[in-house]
Design a protein around this motif. Sequence first.
Motif, PDB file in Angstrom:
ATOM      1  N   ASN A 240       0.822  -1.206   0.000  1.00 42.98           N
ATOM      2  CA  ASN A 240       0.000   0.000   0.000  1.00 42.98           C
ATOM      3  C   ASN A 240       0.859   1.260   0.000  1.00 42.98           C
ATOM      4  O   ASN A 240       0.574   2.224  -0.724  1.00 42.98           O
ATOM      5  CB  ASN A 240      -0.955   0.009   1.204  1.00 42.98           C
ATOM      6  N   LEU A 241       1.913   1.277   0.808  1.00 40.96           N
ATOM      7  CA  LEU A 241       2.829   2.418   0.824  1.00 40.96           C
ATOM      8  C   LEU A 241       3.493   2.599  -0.541  1.00 40.96           C
ATOM      9  O   LEU A 241       3.597   3.713  -1.061  1.00 40.96           O
ATOM     10  CB  LEU A 241       3.900   2.236   1.903  1.00 40.96           C
ATOM     11  N   ALA A 242       3.939   1.493  -1.121  1.00 34.65           N
ATOM     12  CA  ALA A 242       4.595   1.554  -2.432  1.00 34.65           C
ATOM     13  C   ALA A 242       3.634   2.087  -3.491  1.00 34.65           C
ATOM     14  O   ALA A 242       4.013   2.929  -4.322  1.00 34.65           O
ATOM     15  CB  ALA A 242       5.119   0.173  -2.817  1.00 34.65           C
ATOM     16  N   ALA A 243       2.399   1.632  -3.459  1.00 39.44           N
ATOM     17  CA  ALA A 243       1.397   2.105  -4.425  1.00 39.44           C
ATOM     18  C   ALA A 243       1.129   3.602  -4.241  1.00 39.44           C
ATOM     19  O   ALA A 243       1.035   4.354  -5.224  1.00 39.44           O
ATOM     20  CB  ALA A 243       0.108   1.306  -4.281  1.00 39.44           C
ATOM     21  N   TYR A 244       1.018   4.027  -2.995  1.00 38.82           N
ATOM     22  CA  TYR A 244       0.749   5.440  -2.723  1.00 38.82           C
ATOM     23  C   TYR A 244       1.887   6.323  -3.227  1.00 38.82           C
ATOM     24  O   TYR A 244       1.674   7.271  -3.993  1.00 38.82           O
ATOM     25  CB  TYR A 244       0.521   5.665  -1.222  1.00 38.82           C
ATOM     26  N   PHE A 245       3.110   6.036  -2.799  1.00 36.92           N
ATOM     27  CA  PHE A 245       4.223   6.899  -3.184  1.00 36.92           C
ATOM     28  C   PHE A 245       4.480   6.859  -4.687  1.00 36.92           C
ATOM     29  O   PHE A 245       4.798   7.888  -5.291  1.00 36.92           O
ATOM     30  CB  PHE A 245       5.493   6.552  -2.398  1.00 36.92           C
ATOM     31  N   SER A 246       4.324   5.702  -5.306  1.00 37.70           N
ATOM     32  CA  SER A 246       4.572   5.616  -6.746  1.00 37.70           C
ATOM     33  C   SER A 246       3.553   6.422  -7.548  1.00 37.70           C
ATOM     34  O   SER A 246       3.838   6.822  -8.674  1.00 37.70           O
ATOM     35  CB  SER A 246       4.586   4.161  -7.209  1.00 37.70           C
ATOM     36  N   SER A 247       2.402   6.704  -6.968  1.00 37.21           N
ATOM     37  CA  SER A 247       1.355   7.447  -7.678  1.00 37.21           C
ATOM     38  C   SER A 247       1.448   8.963  -7.505  1.00 37.21           C
ATOM     39  O   SER A 247       0.679   9.706  -8.101  1.00 37.21           O
ATOM     40  CB  SER A 247      -0.025   6.976  -7.209  1.00 37.21           C
ATOM     41  N   GLN A 248       2.391   9.430  -6.705  1.00 38.12           N
ATOM     42  CA  GLN A 248       2.502  10.866  -6.422  1.00 38.12           C
ATOM     43  C   GLN A 248       3.317  11.584  -7.498  1.00 38.12           C
ATOM     44  O   GLN A 248       4.207  11.007  -8.113  1.00 38.12           O
ATOM     45  CB  GLN A 248       3.124  11.089  -5.046  1.00 38.12           C
ATOM     46  N   LYS A 249       3.007  12.864  -7.679  1.00 38.10           N
ATOM     47  CA  LYS A 249       3.701  13.679  -8.670  1.00 38.10           C
ATOM     48  C   LYS A 249       5.077  14.084  -8.131  1.00 38.10           C
ATOM     49  O   LYS A 249       5.176  14.639  -7.046  1.00 38.10           O
ATOM     50  CB  LYS A 249       2.871  14.918  -8.976  1.00 38.10           C
ATOM     51  N   PRO A 250       6.139  13.817  -8.908  1.00 39.77           N
ATOM     52  CA  PRO A 250       7.485  14.158  -8.438  1.00 39.77           C
ATOM     53  C   PRO A 250       7.833  15.618  -8.700  1.00 39.77           C
ATOM     54  O   PRO A 250       7.204  16.290  -9.518  1.00 39.77           O
ATOM     55  CB  PRO A 250       8.376  13.257  -9.292  1.00 39.77           C
ATOM     56  N   VAL A 251       8.821  16.097  -7.994  1.00 42.61           N
ATOM     57  CA  VAL A 251       9.404  17.410  -8.258  1.00 42.61           C
ATOM     58  C   VAL A 251      10.888  17.197  -8.553  1.00 42.61           C
ATOM     59  O   VAL A 251      11.476  16.200  -8.153  1.00 42.61           O
ATOM     60  CB  VAL A 251       9.239  18.382  -7.052  1.00 42.61           C
ATOM     61  N   LYS A 252      11.477  18.147  -9.259  1.00 35.29           N
ATOM     62  CA  LYS A 252      12.911  18.074  -9.549  1.00 35.29           C
ATOM     63  C   LYS A 252      13.689  18.564  -8.342  1.00 35.29           C
ATOM     64  O   LYS A 252      13.348  19.586  -7.757  1.00 35.29           O
ATOM     65  CB  LYS A 252      13.278  18.991 -10.707  1.00 35.29           C
ATOM     66  N   ALA A 253      14.741  17.865  -8.009  1.00 40.66           N
ATOM     67  CA  ALA A 253      15.603  18.324  -6.934  1.00 40.66           C
ATOM     68  C   ALA A 253      16.603  19.349  -7.451  1.00 40.66           C
ATOM     69  O   ALA A 253      17.104  20.165  -6.704  1.00 40.66           O
ATOM     70  CB  ALA A 253      16.343  17.147  -6.308  1.00 40.66           C
ATOM     71  N   GLY A 254      16.885  19.297  -8.747  1.00 42.40           N
ATOM     72  CA  GLY A 254      17.849  20.219  -9.341  1.00 42.40           C
ATOM     73  C   GLY A 254      19.257  19.668  -9.283  1.00 42.40           C
ATOM     74  O   GLY A 254      19.491  18.567  -8.798  1.00 42.40           O
ATOM     75  N   GLY A 255      20.172  20.420  -9.789  1.00 45.15           N
ATOM     76  CA  GLY A 255      21.566  20.016  -9.812  1.00 45.15           C
ATOM     77  C   GLY A 255      22.376  21.093 -10.509  1.00 45.15           C
ATOM     78  O   GLY A 255      21.842  21.833 -11.349  1.00 45.15           O
TER      79      GLY A 255
END
Length: 188
Positions: free
Chosen positions: A94-109
């Motif tokens: 359930n945790l894996a499904a939740y986090f995998s479905s979230q919109k990512p942001v760029k950390a930058g570099g």
Amino acid sequence: MNSLQQSLILSFFLTAFLTLPVSAADMAAGEQKAEPCTSCHGQKGNSSNAQWPNLAAQQSTYLANQLKAFKAGDRINLMMQSMTANLNNEDINNLAAYFSSQKPVKAGGDPALAKSGESKAAMCLGCHGSTAQGNGQFPRLAGQHPEYLEQQLKAFKDGSRKSGPMQAIIANLSEADFKALAAYFGSL
């Protein structure tokens, strides 16, 4: 309907039935379980601290495998071992499904380092996906904190984090290579 057609129809339904997941992950349950994770990994899995990885849009299979590895003590991190100790397989999925479905942001570099890292990244993309978005058991690198990626590359190289393929691939890379690759992937 002849026996060949019946066999094909039966085969289709058996194949469809057997490929269904044994238990479907529940993203709402994962979201409720994720509350303790936010203090390090941020809201919806987007960490604001380079010490901890972004989990948003990470591969579900990868996340589940890592949580199981922490729980079993196969991957060492005292905080994560403590956090996973009371999770069951359903919680992990359930945790894996939740986090995998979230919109990512760029950390930058660092842009100059990222440009240098781009030329070295091809060796990573075969496993981690053509745009570093991850691939099943291989994690998403795109948008990850460069400092976190560097830390993980160093851990693979010194053997404190185990993965035969990773250790072989990075054996001849320098710390400068680590910085360039990490900046590139963080910028995606």
